[in-house]
Design a protein around this motif. Structure first.
Motif, mmCIF file in Angstrom:
data_model
loop_
_atom_site.group_PDB
_atom_site.id
_atom_site.type_symbol
_atom_site.label_atom_id
_atom_site.label_comp_id
_atom_site.label_asym_id
_atom_site.label_seq_id
_atom_site.Cartn_x
_atom_site.Cartn_y
_atom_site.Cartn_z
ATOM 1 N N PHE A 1 0.868 -1.182 0.000
ATOM 2 C CA PHE A 1 0.000 0.000 0.000
ATOM 3 C C PHE A 1 0.902 1.229 0.000
ATOM 4 O O PHE A 1 1.778 1.386 0.865
ATOM 5 N N VAL A 2 0.709 2.098 -0.985
ATOM 6 C CA VAL A 2 1.592 3.240 -1.213
ATOM 7 C C VAL A 2 0.827 4.532 -0.923
ATOM 8 O O VAL A 2 -0.317 4.696 -1.356
ATOM 9 N N VAL A 3 1.481 5.464 -0.210
ATOM 10 C CA VAL A 3 0.897 6.763 0.139
ATOM 11 C C VAL A 3 1.859 7.860 -0.296
ATOM 12 O O VAL A 3 3.069 7.765 -0.066
ATOM 13 N N ARG A 4 1.328 8.893 -0.925
ATOM 14 C CA ARG A 4 2.147 10.031 -1.354
ATOM 15 C C ARG A 4 2.286 11.027 -0.201
ATOM 16 O O ARG A 4 1.297 11.377 0.454
ATOM 17 N N LEU A 5 3.552 11.490 0.019
ATOM 18 C CA LEU A 5 3.837 12.408 1.116
ATOM 19 C C LEU A 5 4.173 13.820 0.648
ATOM 20 O O LEU A 5 3.955 14.775 1.389
ATOM 21 N N ARG A 6 4.726 13.961 -0.540
ATOM 22 C CA ARG A 6 5.212 15.253 -1.008
ATOM 23 C C ARG A 6 4.250 15.859 -2.019
ATOM 24 O O ARG A 6 3.462 15.157 -2.658
ATOM 25 N N GLY A 7 4.379 17.182 -2.189
ATOM 26 C CA GLY A 7 3.550 17.904 -3.147
ATOM 27 C C GLY A 7 4.122 17.834 -4.551
ATOM 28 O O GLY A 7 4.744 16.846 -4.944
ATOM 29 N N ASN B 1 -2.804 10.692 -0.972
ATOM 30 C CA ASN B 1 -3.494 9.691 -1.790
ATOM 31 C C ASN B 1 -2.825 8.340 -1.605
ATOM 32 O O ASN B 1 -1.598 8.263 -1.469
ATOM 33 N N GLY B 2 -3.650 7.274 -1.609
ATOM 34 C CA GLY B 2 -3.095 5.924 -1.415
ATOM 35 C C GLY B 2 -3.686 4.934 -2.399
ATOM 36 O O GLY B 2 -4.846 5.071 -2.811
ATOM 37 N N VAL B 3 -2.869 3.937 -2.785
ATOM 38 C CA VAL B 3 -3.309 2.896 -3.715
ATOM 39 C C VAL B 3 -2.664 1.568 -3.318
ATOM 40 O O VAL B 3 -1.624 1.538 -2.644
ATOM 41 N N PHE B 4 -3.302 0.474 -3.766
ATOM 42 C CA PHE B 4 -2.717 -0.853 -3.624
ATOM 43 C C PHE B 4 -1.866 -1.138 -4.864
ATOM 44 O O PHE B 4 -2.244 -0.785 -5.987
ATOM 45 N N THR C 1 5.678 6.836 0.803
ATOM 46 C CA THR C 1 5.947 5.799 1.792
ATOM 47 C C THR C 1 5.056 4.616 1.484
ATOM 48 O O THR C 1 3.925 4.778 1.016
ATOM 49 N N PHE C 2 5.543 3.414 1.733
ATOM 50 C CA PHE C 2 4.778 2.200 1.404
ATOM 51 C C PHE C 2 5.142 1.101 2.390
ATOM 52 O O PHE C 2 6.136 1.183 3.138
ATOM 53 N N GLY C 3 4.328 0.057 2.367
ATOM 54 C CA GLY C 3 4.545 -1.085 3.254
ATOM 55 C C GLY C 3 3.592 -2.204 2.878
ATOM 56 O O GLY C 3 2.899 -2.143 1.848
ATOM 57 N N TYR C 4 3.543 -3.212 3.755
ATOM 58 C CA TYR C 4 2.759 -4.414 3.466
ATOM 59 C C TYR C 4 1.569 -4.461 4.429
ATOM 60 O O TYR C 4 1.750 -4.756 5.628
ATOM 61 N N PRO C 5 0.363 -4.172 3.932
ATOM 62 C CA PRO C 5 -0.804 -4.107 4.822
ATOM 63 C C PRO C 5 -1.296 -5.497 5.219
ATOM 64 O O PRO C 5 -1.113 -6.472 4.486
#
Length: 335
Positions: free
Chosen positions: A178-184, A206-209, A228-232
């Motif tokens: 699962f990936v989340v955007r941190l910067r503009g 925003n986040g996506v699989f 940032t991302f990780g394993y949900p």
């Protein structure tokens, strides 16, 4: 002088004659017929001068008029008055007549009744189908939960077995991220910008699989400083889809508030309910691509408690980069 005396004698004789005629009816009753008297009265009225008319007092005229009215009322028979009273009583307002229904209204009512019967029959049929599908969904959900529980127990068994033999258990590599955007958008090179665009990460938070393979891992490595991302785990996937899940139907963002939305879009792939969608995403099934494209990108809130430092890597005390299973903590703070 002689002419004047003659005129005075004529006037005196005329006045005496008029006085006798006026006083005559008061002294003796009239025996002549009514018609003759009427003619004589008319002649007298024509012959009377204005002085005689003025001699009659007004009170006498009023009394005579009243007496004449009473005599006329007495002479009119009761039979003439009665019909007038009866006609006044019998005249009544016409009763309100309710018109019959026009043909157009009758057709409209018949059409509405026919449509109501059809809709009632169709709704009853749909209710029975919905109840049958609900039973199937409940059975399928119980089956999925048993699979998840069995997989967790197997992981625990293998880890204990390896420890008992003095070895280490290395779990399989994750297949879902699962990936989340941190910067503009400021100061981002073209390649990371393009990669985030391909991943549908167009805004902050925003986040996506993402399905993990060699290509996707390289893309994540290039865009790592801005995401940032990780394993949900299963709980994170379920909470995201239930709370923030929206579907893409005809290019529009549609809330997933009914299983029919999923069935219409993914029914041909065997995904007919939200639990099927969760199972396909979590297990990265054969139709993961279609299921993931159906899901609109998740619009998360700012992390509760804030972030540490988005310019540093997670392992250095920052926020960007791979945080493996610690992604569940930040997603719960942003969900």
């Amino acid at each position: 002088k002689k002419k004047k005396k003659k005129k005075e004698a004529v006037v005196s004789t005329q006045s005496t004659g008029i006085a006798e005629e006026v006083a005559a009816p008061t002294v003796a009753p009239v025996e002549e017929p009514v018609e003759v008297v009427a003619e004589e009265d008319k002649d007298e009225e024509m012959a009377e001068p204005e002085e005689v008319v003025e001699a009659v007092e007004p009170d006498q005229d009023e009394e005579m008029a009243v007496s004449d009215d009473e005599d006329i009322a007495e002479e009119v028979p009761a039979e003439v008055v009665a019909p007038v009273q009866e006609t006044r009583k019998t005249v009544k307002a016409p009763a309100m007549v309710v018109p019959a229904k026009p043909a157009s209204l009758l057709k409209k009512e018949a059409r509405a009744a026919e449509l109501a019967s059809k809709t009632a029959a169709s709704s009853k049929k749909l209710a029975t189908l919905k109840a049958a599908r609900r039973k199937e969904i409940v059975k399928k959900t119980a089956k999925y939960y048993k699979q998840y529980e069995a997989a967790d127990k197997e992981e625990v068994r293998l880890a204990r077995e390896a420890k008992a033999n003095g070895n280490y258990y290395v779990p399989a590599e994750a297949r879902l991220a699962f990936v989340v955007r941190l910067r503009g958008v400021n100061n981002i090179p073209p390649k990371p910008r393009k990669i985030m665009k391909l991943m549908r990460l167009r805004q902050i938070n925003n986040g996506v699989f993402v399905k993990l393979n060699k290509a996707s891992k390289e893309m994540l490595r290039i865009a790592e400083p801005y995401i940032t991302f990780g394993y949900p785990n299963l709980k994170t996937v379920r909470e995201l889809i239930y709370k923030r899940g929206f579907g893409k139907v005809n290019g529009q963002r549609v809330a997933i508030n009914d299983n029919t939305v999923i069935e219409q879009a993914l029914g041909k792939y065997g995904i007919v309910c939200i639990e099927d969608l969760i199972h396909e995403i979590f297990t990265v099934g054969p139709h993961f691509k279609q299921a993931n494209n159906f899901l609109w990108h998740f619009k998360l809130s700012c992390a509760k408690g804030g972030l540490r430092k988005i310019n540093n890597h997670f392992v250095e005390g920052g926020d960007f980069g791979n945080r493996e299973h610690f992604i569940n903590n930040i997603v719960r703070r942003m969900n």
